[in-house]
Write a protein that holds these residues in place. Structure first.
Motif, PDB file in Angstrom:
ATOM      1  N   ILE A  26      -2.850 -10.387   0.081  1.00  0.00           N
ATOM      2  CA  ILE A  26      -4.228 -10.819  -0.549  1.00  0.00           C
ATOM      3  C   ILE A  26      -4.001 -12.020  -1.130  1.00  0.00           C
ATOM      4  CG2 ILE A  26      -6.044 -10.080  -2.097  1.00  0.00           C
ATOM      5  CD1 ILE A  26      -5.076  -7.225  -1.824  1.00  0.00           C
ATOM      6  N   SER A  27      -4.570 -13.108  -0.559  1.00  0.00           N
ATOM      7  CA  SER A  27      -4.361 -14.594  -1.166  1.00  0.00           C
ATOM      8  C   SER A  27      -5.580 -15.058  -1.848  1.00  0.00           C
ATOM      9  CB  SER A  27      -3.916 -15.411  -0.169  1.00  0.00           C
ATOM     10  OG  SER A  27      -4.904 -15.473   0.771  1.00  0.00           O
ATOM     11  N   ALA A  28      -6.824 -14.141  -1.592  1.00  0.00           N
ATOM     12  CA  ALA A  28      -8.205 -14.658  -2.105  1.00  0.00           C
ATOM     13  C   ALA A  28      -8.131 -14.207  -3.407  1.00  0.00           C
ATOM     14  CB  ALA A  28      -9.133 -14.270  -1.201  1.00  0.00           C
ATOM     15  N   VAL A  29      -7.865 -13.662  -4.098  1.00  0.00           N
ATOM     16  CA  VAL A  29      -7.795 -13.343  -5.739  1.00  0.00           C
ATOM     17  C   VAL A  29      -6.662 -13.336  -6.446  1.00  0.00           C
ATOM     18  CG1 VAL A  29      -9.782 -11.595  -5.077  1.00  0.00           C
ATOM     19  CG2 VAL A  29      -7.569 -10.860  -5.292  1.00  0.00           C
ATOM     20  N   GLY A  30      -6.771 -13.535  -7.881  1.00  0.00           N
ATOM     21  CA  GLY A  30      -5.442 -13.543  -8.197  1.00  0.00           C
ATOM     22  C   GLY A  30      -5.064 -12.265  -8.678  1.00  0.00           C
ATOM     23  N   GLN A  31      -4.014 -12.146  -9.871  1.00  0.00           N
ATOM     24  CA  GLN A  31      -3.272 -11.083  -9.953  1.00  0.00           C
ATOM     25  C   GLN A  31      -4.458 -10.290 -11.044  1.00  0.00           C
ATOM     26  OE1 GLN A  31       0.234 -12.423 -11.867  1.00  0.00           O
ATOM     27  NE2 GLN A  31       1.525 -11.613  -9.934  1.00  0.00           N
ATOM     28  N   GLY A  32      -4.165  -8.836 -11.016  1.00  0.00           N
ATOM     29  CA  GLY A  32      -4.946  -8.162 -11.947  1.00  0.00           C
ATOM     30  C   GLY A  32      -5.467  -6.848 -11.039  1.00  0.00           C
ATOM     31  N   ARG A  33      -5.947  -5.964 -11.917  1.00  0.00           N
ATOM     32  CA  ARG A  33      -6.546  -4.836 -11.319  1.00  0.00           C
ATOM     33  C   ARG A  33      -7.661  -4.894 -10.643  1.00  0.00           C
ATOM     34  NH1 ARG A  33      -4.697  -0.202 -12.912  1.00  0.00           N
ATOM     35  NH2 ARG A  33      -6.505   1.010 -12.636  1.00  0.00           N
ATOM     36  N   VAL A  34      -7.860  -4.106  -9.473  1.00  0.00           N
ATOM     37  CA  VAL A  34      -8.955  -4.095  -8.360  1.00  0.00           C
ATOM     38  C   VAL A  34      -9.400  -2.657  -8.115  1.00  0.00           C
ATOM     39  CG1 VAL A  34      -7.970  -6.177  -7.250  1.00  0.00           C
ATOM     40  CG2 VAL A  34      -7.429  -4.098  -6.516  1.00  0.00           C
ATOM     41  N   ARG A  35     -10.637  -2.630  -7.487  1.00  0.00           N
ATOM     42  CA  ARG A  35     -11.389  -1.371  -7.271  1.00  0.00           C
ATOM     43  C   ARG A  35     -11.048  -1.196  -5.621  1.00  0.00           C
ATOM     44  NH1 ARG A  35     -16.820   0.559  -9.156  1.00  0.00           N
ATOM     45  NH2 ARG A  35     -15.482   0.302 -11.257  1.00  0.00           N
ATOM     46  N   VAL A  36     -10.690  -0.200  -5.195  1.00  0.00           N
ATOM     47  CA  VAL A  36     -10.211   0.116  -3.791  1.00  0.00           C
ATOM     48  C   VAL A  36     -11.250   1.004  -3.188  1.00  0.00           C
ATOM     49  CG1 VAL A  36      -8.669   0.594  -1.764  1.00  0.00           C
ATOM     50  CG2 VAL A  36      -7.872  -0.887  -3.947  1.00  0.00           C
ATOM     51  N   ILE A  37     -11.920   0.879  -1.958  1.00  0.00           N
ATOM     52  CA  ILE A  37     -12.817   1.850  -1.672  1.00  0.00           C
ATOM     53  C   ILE A  37     -12.308   1.776  -0.194  1.00  0.00           C
ATOM     54  CG2 ILE A  37     -15.406   2.129  -0.894  1.00  0.00           C
ATOM     55  CD1 ILE A  37     -15.972   0.355  -2.811  1.00  0.00           C
ATOM     56  N   LEU A  38     -11.888   3.193   0.223  1.00  0.00           N
ATOM     57  CA  LEU A  38     -11.498   3.520   1.619  1.00  0.00           C
ATOM     58  C   LEU A  38     -12.459   3.842   2.611  1.00  0.00           C
ATOM     59  CD1 LEU A  38      -8.143   5.405   0.420  1.00  0.00           C
ATOM     60  CD2 LEU A  38      -8.573   2.820   1.086  1.00  0.00           C
TER      61      LEU A  38
END
Length: 83
Positions: A26-38
């Motif tokens: 993933i290069s489009a966002v910086g580091q940090g927490r994300v929400r993943v929807i499967l």
């Protein structure tokens, strides 16, 4: 003003241990927490289901604001699909 919601679609695989492995970094966002929807790739979701889900999603609540209602029935031209 807060940051707009950014949605990125990526493809990956879940292994036997339940770990998600993405096919590419993933290069489009910086580091940090994300929400993943499967969403299983083989899932067939029709247009009606997508529209129902989007209509109930609180991410679109801003569209209920009267200031967002900028068009009237007199704007634009009618669209007649001739399929």
């Amino acid at each position: 003003m807060e940051n707009p919601l950014q949605v990125i679609e990526l493809i990956g695989t879940i292994d036997e241990k339940g770990q998600l492995h993405l096919d590419e970094p993933i290069s489009a966002v910086g580091q940090g927490r994300v929400r993943v929807i499967l969403l299983p790739e083989e899932a067939e979701i029709g247009e009606h289901e997508w529209l129902k889900t989007a209509a109930g999603n609180p991410a679109f609540d801003f569209l209920k604001d009267p200031d967002e209602d900028i068009y009237t029935l007199d704007d634009g031209q009618p669209f007649n699909d001739q399929r």
